[in-house]
Design a protein around this motif. Structure first.
Motif, short mmCIF file in Angstrom:
data_model
loop_
_atom_site.label_atom_id
_atom_site.label_comp_id
_atom_site.label_asym_id
_atom_site.label_seq_id
_atom_site.Cartn_x
_atom_site.Cartn_y
_atom_site.Cartn_z
N GLU A 484 0.83 -1.21 0.00
CA GLU A 484 0.00 0.00 0.00
C GLU A 484 0.87 1.26 0.00
O GLU A 484 0.56 2.24 -0.68
CB GLU A 484 -0.94 -0.01 1.21
N GLN A 485 1.95 1.22 0.77
CA GLN A 485 2.86 2.36 0.80
C GLN A 485 3.52 2.58 -0.55
O GLN A 485 3.67 3.72 -1.01
CB GLN A 485 3.93 2.14 1.88
N VAL A 486 3.93 1.48 -1.19
CA VAL A 486 4.56 1.60 -2.51
C VAL A 486 3.56 2.10 -3.54
O VAL A 486 3.88 2.96 -4.37
CB VAL A 486 5.15 0.24 -2.95
N ASP A 487 2.33 1.60 -3.48
CA ASP A 487 1.31 2.02 -4.43
C ASP A 487 1.04 3.52 -4.31
O ASP A 487 0.81 4.21 -5.31
CB ASP A 487 0.02 1.23 -4.20
N GLU A 488 1.10 4.03 -3.10
CA GLU A 488 0.84 5.46 -2.87
C GLU A 488 1.87 6.34 -3.54
O GLU A 488 1.55 7.42 -4.04
CB GLU A 488 0.80 5.74 -1.36
N ILE A 489 3.13 5.89 -3.55
CA ILE A 489 4.20 6.69 -4.19
C ILE A 489 4.51 6.17 -5.59
O ILE A 489 5.40 6.69 -6.27
CB ILE A 489 5.49 6.69 -3.34
N GLY A 490 3.78 5.12 -6.01
CA GLY A 490 3.98 4.54 -7.33
C GLY A 490 3.07 5.19 -8.35
O GLY A 490 3.20 6.39 -8.63
N GLN A 491 2.15 4.42 -8.93
CA GLN A 491 1.20 4.95 -9.91
C GLN A 491 1.91 5.56 -11.12
O GLN A 491 1.36 6.42 -11.80
CB GLN A 491 0.29 6.01 -9.26
N GLY A 492 3.15 5.12 -11.35
CA GLY A 492 3.90 5.65 -12.49
C GLY A 492 4.52 7.01 -12.25
O GLY A 492 5.06 7.62 -13.18
N ARG A 493 4.51 7.52 -11.01
CA ARG A 493 5.00 8.88 -10.76
C ARG A 493 6.52 8.95 -10.75
O ARG A 493 7.19 8.08 -10.20
CB ARG A 493 4.46 9.39 -9.43
#
Length: 590
Positions: A484-493
């Motif tokens: 969940e933490q990785v997804d928050e800063i992930g999303q291709g950003r």
């Protein structure tokens, strides 16, 4: 008839013989040319070490026999390796023959991370000795100027300019062009920031993409301003005011008045300054030695004692899995190098140098697995160069430590797929129709001559989602975070190195040498030697490698200059096959 065949046979034999002789003479001539470039480097007393940063900056010096050959009618792209600069500056500290460093600057042909790394090398050089660094350029682009602020003196030509206006980036959008020619790019992605596909589906940046660009570009600019402010004693507020006014068109003396440079001088005056530094009499030539050649010179007192303990420094530069004649990271090749170093007991630690915007998910997974296995057995440290994003981050996340520069581009944790569809182009534009036979319901899966069916799109989307889940799982495991933490800063950003450290994607700021020292500390090594991998081709093999594709690439780069990147982007897009984890665009910060 017998006479006919006799003459035919004689002719064939003659052609073969002439071809063989010509082939032999060709390679003999090449051998003479190559050997002529391998002359012993001579370093005179009272010399200046010249670092020519107008050359293309690469992580590792090429072993190219044609690098410095002057071939009539063909302008060669000349390169300089960060490893050459590092070795040269380290030696110059102890070499009494070297009296100072001369930076040849104008348009710096390297990324922001490379510029940062060289600047830090120069600062370390100044901290280690009292030899001056002298920077001179007819003009300075913004990266060249930032780098030059490590020098004791910054000099510009009286009619020269200094580009200082803040950072800006641009993207090209092909949607309207594709619509006109009848091509539809069918996009499947995960991540609202995954903008690699935006040029093929929008006419301008999405708000999410604009947000991420402003965030990391502001980080890069603020880091530059902080470094310039410290060296030039000009406040950040004053520097921003100068940038807002745009200094780009001002000439020498006007630039001096801003405090950005120390003097405006012609080349003969610069040579007088160099004579003063080296102690050479007026009218005499100043002895110089180029960093690329000086790197191979043996310097008394600088050589390290031989050690059985080895540290592998493995270079991974370029797109992952596909390329258009440039550098490319092949999963099996780099994976094999990591595996060999892991299985060889003489290697006590491994440093992986990554400079990649990403690419093929499959090749990334191959390398990720080897990095993970290596990290379980030995000290495993990753060093980021200009960019280590998407697939470049994917292959790095299992390491014990990740080292990057504050202005490295990284992150971009996301995946996309792109399927072109040519039915309108074929049917309506040029009059080609297609028909299909198939044994099963979906035998014609993902045809390029028709739109995807809903079933196909669902399958592709699920494939992307599964790939993204694997990606964030790898990152979560490697970085000690939750998915969940990785997804928050992930999303291709996309993030700058400065941002990445704040959110836990990297561990330390620094360059390759810092990563090597960290790996030695983790492994408990005091005495060791580094071995650069993969082994480079010898000059003869390199010559054979320089085939028609390589020559074509070099020719197009010479002809198109900066605009070559647009051609490269389109050709890379046409080669894409499969699922990709790649930086959202080909980044051009200026």
């Amino acid at each position: 008839m017998k006479e006919f065949f006799k003459y035919v046979l004689a002719t064939v034999v003659g052609i073969i013989a002439v071809s063989a002789i010509g082939f032999f003479l060709f390679f003999m001539a090449i051998g003479i040319l190559v050997s002529s470039t391998e002359k012993q480097v001579s370093v005179q007393d009272n010399s200046m070490l010249v670092i020519n940063l107008e050359r293309q900056i690469v992580d590792r010096a090429p072993n190219d026999p044609f690098e410095d050959l002057e071939i009539p009618g063909f302008t060669q792209i000349k390169r300089i390796g960060l490893d050459q600069i590092q070795q040269s500056l380290e030696k110059a500290v102890y070499d009494d023959r070297i009296k100072g460093v001369y930076l040849k600057l104008s348009m710096t042909n390297g990324g922001m991370g490379s510029v940062e790394e060289i600047r830090n090398m120069l600062i370390a050089f100044k901290d280690s000795c009292d030899k001056p660094i002298y920077a001179y350029g007819n003009t300075y682009d913004q990266k060249a100027y930032y780098l030059s602020t490590a020098a004791d003196n910054i000099v510009v030509h009286p009619m020269g300019t200094l580009d200082f206006r803040g950072l800006g980036g641009e993207m090209m959008f092909f949607t309207n062009m594709l619509e006109k020619v009848g091509v539809d790019m069918q996009i499947i992605r995960h991540g609202k920031f995954k903008a690699a596909v935006e040029p093929f589906m929008l006419e301008k940046m999405s708000e999410e993409n604009r947000e991420q660009q402003l965030t990391y570009m502001g980080s890069l600019w603020n880091h530059m301003l902080k470094g310039i402010s410290e060296k030039r004693n000009i406040s950040v507020e004053e520097l921003n005011a100068l940038a807002d006014e745009v200094q780009t068109l001002k000439k020498g003396d006007d630039i001096v008045e801003t405090g950005l440079v120390d003097a405006a001088k012609y080349k003969d005056e610069v040579l007088d300054d160099l004579r003063e530094i080296t102690g050479i009499k007026a009218g005499k030539g100043v002895p110089v030695v180029e960093a690329g050649k000086y790197a191979s010179v043996e310097v008394s007192g600088k050589s390290k004692p031989y050690s059985r303990n080895k540290m592998a420094v493995i270079y991974a530069s370029g797109d992952i899995g596909t390329s258009m004649g440039g550098e490319v990271i092949i999963g099996e090749k780099i994976g094999r190098e990591i595996r060999k170093a892991r299985q060889d007991s003489s290697y006590k630690a491994i440093v992986l140098r990554v400079n990649s915007p990403g690419g093929s998910v499959f090749d990334s997974e191959v390398i990720w697995r080897e990095v993970k296995l290596a990290a379980e057995e030995k000290a495993m440290v990753v060093s980021f160069g200009d960019v280590a994003a998407s697939g470049g981050y994917y292959i790095s996340c299992p390491a014990d430590q990740i080292v990057a520069h504050p202005n490295t581009i990284t992150g971009s944790i996301g995946i996309f797929g792109m399927i072109p569809e040519f039915s309108e182009l074929l049917n309506e534009k040029i009059g080609i129709s297609t028909d299909v036979v198939e044994t099963n319901e979906n035998s014609n899966f993902l045809s390029l001559t028709r739109p995807m069916t809903e079933y196909e799109r669902q399958m592709m989307q699920q494939n992307i989602e599964d790939g993204y889940d694997i990606f964030i799982s790898h990152v979560a495991e490697g970085r000690g975070m939750t998915k969940e933490q990785v997804d928050e800063i992930g999303q291709g950003r996309v993030w700058s190195g400065q941002n990445a450290k704040e959110i836990g994607l990297i561990d330390e700021f620094g360059g390759l040498q810092d990563a090597i020292e960290i790996a030695a500390e983790i492994a408990g090594l005091e005495n060791y030697r580094t071995v650069a991998l993969p082994e480079q081709l010898d000059p003869f093999q390199q010559m054979l490698k320089a085939g028609s594709d390589n020559i074509r690439t070099r020719y197009m780069k010479n002809k198109l200059g900066e605009k070559y990147r647009y051609l490269e982007f389109l050709e890379k897009a046409s080669q894409m096959n499969g699922i990709y984890a790649r930086l959202p665009y080909d980044l051009n910060v200026n």
